[in-house]
Design a protein around this motif. Sequence first.
Motif, PDB file in Angstrom:
ATOM      1  N   GLY A 187       0.690  -1.122  -0.185  1.00 56.79           N
ATOM      2  CA  GLY A 187       0.172   0.022  -0.026  1.00 56.79           C
ATOM      3  C   GLY A 187       1.050   1.154  -0.066  1.00 56.79           C
ATOM      4  O   GLY A 187       2.081   1.038   0.324  1.00 56.79           O
ATOM      5  N   GLU A 188       0.160   2.470  -0.513  1.00 57.07           N
ATOM      6  CA  GLU A 188       1.193   3.667  -0.598  1.00 57.07           C
ATOM      7  C   GLU A 188       1.888   4.117   0.803  1.00 57.07           C
ATOM      8  O   GLU A 188       2.864   4.348   0.929  1.00 57.07           O
ATOM      9  CB  GLU A 188       0.151   4.705  -0.843  1.00 57.07           C
ATOM     10  CG  GLU A 188      -0.404   4.511  -2.352  1.00 57.07           C
ATOM     11  CD  GLU A 188      -1.338   5.845  -2.660  1.00 57.07           C
ATOM     12  OE1 GLU A 188      -1.531   6.482  -1.946  1.00 57.07           O
ATOM     13  OE2 GLU A 188      -1.741   5.822  -4.113  1.00 57.07           O
ATOM     14  N   ARG A 189       0.957   3.749   1.878  1.00 60.62           N
ATOM     15  CA  ARG A 189       1.473   4.373   3.040  1.00 60.62           C
ATOM     16  C   ARG A 189       2.843   3.470   3.548  1.00 60.62           C
ATOM     17  O   ARG A 189       3.771   3.802   4.059  1.00 60.62           O
ATOM     18  CB  ARG A 189       0.460   4.198   4.124  1.00 60.62           C
ATOM     19  CG  ARG A 189       0.742   5.065   5.546  1.00 60.62           C
ATOM     20  CD  ARG A 189      -0.376   5.334   6.438  1.00 60.62           C
ATOM     21  NE  ARG A 189      -0.117   6.323   7.392  1.00 60.62           N
ATOM     22  CZ  ARG A 189      -1.037   6.683   8.341  1.00 60.62           C
ATOM     23  NH1 ARG A 189      -2.273   6.060   8.380  1.00 60.62           N
ATOM     24  NH2 ARG A 189      -0.730   7.725   9.023  1.00 60.62           N
ATOM     25  N   SER A 190       2.779   2.063   3.325  1.00 58.39           N
ATOM     26  CA  SER A 190       3.817   1.197   3.667  1.00 58.39           C
ATOM     27  C   SER A 190       5.108   1.480   2.728  1.00 58.39           C
ATOM     28  O   SER A 190       6.315   1.424   3.236  1.00 58.39           O
ATOM     29  CB  SER A 190       3.206  -0.330   3.705  1.00 58.39           C
ATOM     30  OG  SER A 190       2.298  -0.522   4.521  1.00 58.39           O
ATOM     31  N   LEU A 191       4.644   1.695   1.500  1.00 62.09           N
ATOM     32  CA  LEU A 191       5.613   1.851   0.566  1.00 62.09           C
ATOM     33  C   LEU A 191       6.631   3.158   0.703  1.00 62.09           C
ATOM     34  O   LEU A 191       7.929   3.271   0.336  1.00 62.09           O
ATOM     35  CB  LEU A 191       5.130   1.802  -0.954  1.00 62.09           C
ATOM     36  CG  LEU A 191       4.549   0.666  -1.505  1.00 62.09           C
ATOM     37  CD1 LEU A 191       4.019   0.796  -2.854  1.00 62.09           C
ATOM     38  CD2 LEU A 191       5.664  -0.532  -1.735  1.00 62.09           C
ATOM     39  N   ALA A 192       5.827   4.325   1.324  1.00 66.34           N
ATOM     40  CA  ALA A 192       6.600   5.408   1.667  1.00 66.34           C
ATOM     41  C   ALA A 192       7.656   5.185   2.591  1.00 66.34           C
ATOM     42  O   ALA A 192       8.611   6.055   2.661  1.00 66.34           O
ATOM     43  CB  ALA A 192       5.449   6.323   2.256  1.00 66.34           C
ATOM     44  N   LEU A 193       7.604   4.143   3.509  1.00 67.09           N
ATOM     45  CA  LEU A 193       8.789   4.077   4.099  1.00 67.09           C
ATOM     46  C   LEU A 193      10.100   3.697   3.624  1.00 67.09           C
ATOM     47  O   LEU A 193      10.949   3.919   4.168  1.00 67.09           O
ATOM     48  CB  LEU A 193       8.416   2.660   5.227  1.00 67.09           C
ATOM     49  CG  LEU A 193       7.221   2.717   6.053  1.00 67.09           C
ATOM     50  CD1 LEU A 193       6.822   1.418   6.890  1.00 67.09           C
ATOM     51  CD2 LEU A 193       7.742   3.817   7.370  1.00 67.09           C
ATOM     52  N   PHE A 194       9.905   3.207   2.154  1.00 67.17           N
ATOM     53  CA  PHE A 194      11.209   2.917   1.412  1.00 67.17           C
ATOM     54  C   PHE A 194      11.272   3.658   0.182  1.00 67.17           C
ATOM     55  O   PHE A 194      11.709   3.129  -0.861  1.00 67.17           O
ATOM     56  CB  PHE A 194      10.954   1.424   1.182  1.00 67.17           C
ATOM     57  CG  PHE A 194      10.819   0.366   2.339  1.00 67.17           C
ATOM     58  CD1 PHE A 194      11.722   0.191   3.269  1.00 67.17           C
ATOM     59  CD2 PHE A 194       9.500  -0.082   2.619  1.00 67.17           C
ATOM     60  CE1 PHE A 194      11.672  -0.751   4.261  1.00 67.17           C
ATOM     61  CE2 PHE A 194       9.196  -0.644   3.997  1.00 67.17           C
ATOM     62  CZ  PHE A 194      10.483  -1.102   4.900  1.00 67.17           C
ATOM     63  N   SER A 195      10.775   4.905   0.353  1.00 67.76           N
ATOM     64  CA  SER A 195      11.021   5.676  -0.938  1.00 67.76           C
ATOM     65  C   SER A 195      12.242   5.880  -1.248  1.00 67.76           C
ATOM     66  O   SER A 195      13.282   5.869  -0.619  1.00 67.76           O
ATOM     67  CB  SER A 195      10.252   7.132  -0.587  1.00 67.76           C
ATOM     68  OG  SER A 195      11.078   7.746   0.546  1.00 67.76           O
ATOM     69  N   GLY A 196      12.698   5.842  -2.666  1.00 66.29           N
ATOM     70  CA  GLY A 196      14.151   5.867  -3.163  1.00 66.29           C
ATOM     71  C   GLY A 196      14.494   4.325  -3.303  1.00 66.29           C
ATOM     72  O   GLY A 196      15.563   4.382  -3.920  1.00 66.29           O
ATOM     73  N   GLN A 197      13.921   3.252  -2.716  1.00 69.03           N
ATOM     74  CA  GLN A 197      14.250   2.040  -3.061  1.00 69.03           C
ATOM     75  C   GLN A 197      14.460   1.798  -4.585  1.00 69.03           C
ATOM     76  O   GLN A 197      13.100   1.919  -5.321  1.00 69.03           O
ATOM     77  CB  GLN A 197      13.335   1.106  -2.522  1.00 69.03           C
ATOM     78  CG  GLN A 197      13.613  -0.388  -2.763  1.00 69.03           C
ATOM     79  CD  GLN A 197      14.526  -1.091  -1.977  1.00 69.03           C
ATOM     80  OE1 GLN A 197      15.258  -0.485  -0.972  1.00 69.03           O
ATOM     81  NE2 GLN A 197      14.759  -2.616  -2.419  1.00 69.03           N
ATOM     82  N   PRO A 198      15.327   1.355  -5.217  1.00 72.15           N
ATOM     83  CA  PRO A 198      15.434   0.968  -6.518  1.00 72.15           C
ATOM     84  C   PRO A 198      14.843  -0.522  -6.904  1.00 72.15           C
ATOM     85  O   PRO A 198      14.343  -0.934  -6.020  1.00 72.15           O
ATOM     86  CB  PRO A 198      16.835   0.754  -6.850  1.00 72.15           C
ATOM     87  CG  PRO A 198      17.451   0.336  -5.577  1.00 72.15           C
ATOM     88  CD  PRO A 198      16.766   1.143  -4.532  1.00 72.15           C
ATOM     89  N   GLY A 199      14.259  -0.380  -8.173  1.00 72.49           N
ATOM     90  CA  GLY A 199      13.572  -1.490  -8.552  1.00 72.49           C
ATOM     91  C   GLY A 199      12.140  -1.237  -8.854  1.00 72.49           C
ATOM     92  O   GLY A 199      11.575  -0.161  -8.694  1.00 72.49           O
ATOM     93  N   GLU A 200      11.334  -2.266  -9.252  1.00 69.07           N
ATOM     94  CA  GLU A 200       9.913  -2.295  -9.379  1.00 69.07           C
ATOM     95  C   GLU A 200       8.877  -1.878  -8.219  1.00 69.07           C
ATOM     96  O   GLU A 200       9.290  -2.344  -7.228  1.00 69.07           O
ATOM     97  CB  GLU A 200       9.513  -3.529 -10.329  1.00 69.07           C
ATOM     98  CG  GLU A 200      10.061  -3.618 -11.639  1.00 69.07           C
ATOM     99  CD  GLU A 200       9.495  -4.879 -12.414  1.00 69.07           C
ATOM    100  OE1 GLU A 200       8.020  -5.017 -12.401  1.00 69.07           O
ATOM    101  OE2 GLU A 200      10.160  -5.558 -12.945  1.00 69.07           O
ATOM    102  N   ILE A 201       7.780  -1.092  -8.567  1.00 65.76           N
ATOM    103  CA  ILE A 201       6.799  -1.049  -7.289  1.00 65.76           C
ATOM    104  C   ILE A 201       5.480  -1.272  -7.874  1.00 65.76           C
ATOM    105  O   ILE A 201       5.018  -0.864  -9.195  1.00 65.76           O
ATOM    106  CB  ILE A 201       6.932   0.512  -6.980  1.00 65.76           C
ATOM    107  CG1 ILE A 201       8.306   1.014  -6.485  1.00 65.76           C
ATOM    108  CG2 ILE A 201       5.835   0.674  -6.036  1.00 65.76           C
ATOM    109  CD1 ILE A 201       8.612   0.231  -5.249  1.00 65.76           C
TER     110      ILE A 201
END
Length: 222
Positions: free
Chosen positions: A34-48
């Motif tokens: 989810g958007e909120r959880s993904l925000a913890l790892f903003s800048g992580q390379p790779g597919e989202i």
Amino acid sequence: MAKIAVVGVGPGGKEHLTPAAIRAVAEADVLVGGERSLALFSGQPGEIFTIKNNLQEMIEYIRERMDEKKIAVIASGDPGMYGILQYLRRHFTPAQLQVIPGISSVQYACARLAVSWHDAVVVSTHGRDRTVLAETVAGNSKVVVLAGPEEPPPVLASVLVNAGMKDKTAYVCAELSYPAEEINAFTILDLARWEGQWDKRNYVMVILDEQPMDLPDTGNKR
């Protein structure tokens, strides 16, 4: 070796991420969440892949990539506590999943109240018949309720009052581990009568057979 890591990221604050969760995400080629959880790892390379109302599409997306890439499915709280793990198990075998537990909102709320939770009954009201809530609270002295944005605490308290429960204590916890965290204590009757505005967000309610206790330092309060 499992190709899909199911990663519990805790209640939301970065300080509650476990080293195992951080490592699993860092090693992943694909992040799903989810958007909120993904925000913890903003800048992580790779597919989202962002989870919205598209769970079947998510399964197809994972299946297309799992043989070639390391995938991390990010779950708020603990993936096994009313989380995405149950849905993933309908489509993948245990051998295909590596589950990394996280701190659930139940654990966090009880910790903030200095209340043990080994004897608590946990119930979710997300999309469920509210009579189940009344039956659960009536039959147990310690209940933790996971409530969604469409089920504000006064509405749930009204269900309990109508079922004859008004003197129990409800601790309403919101935005747990975030800067805007709030924890407030009410009797069920007072909560049902509350006329203030409740933001559209998720809540954890800890309902006990006791008088309201002095709260520890829990940040913002109404």
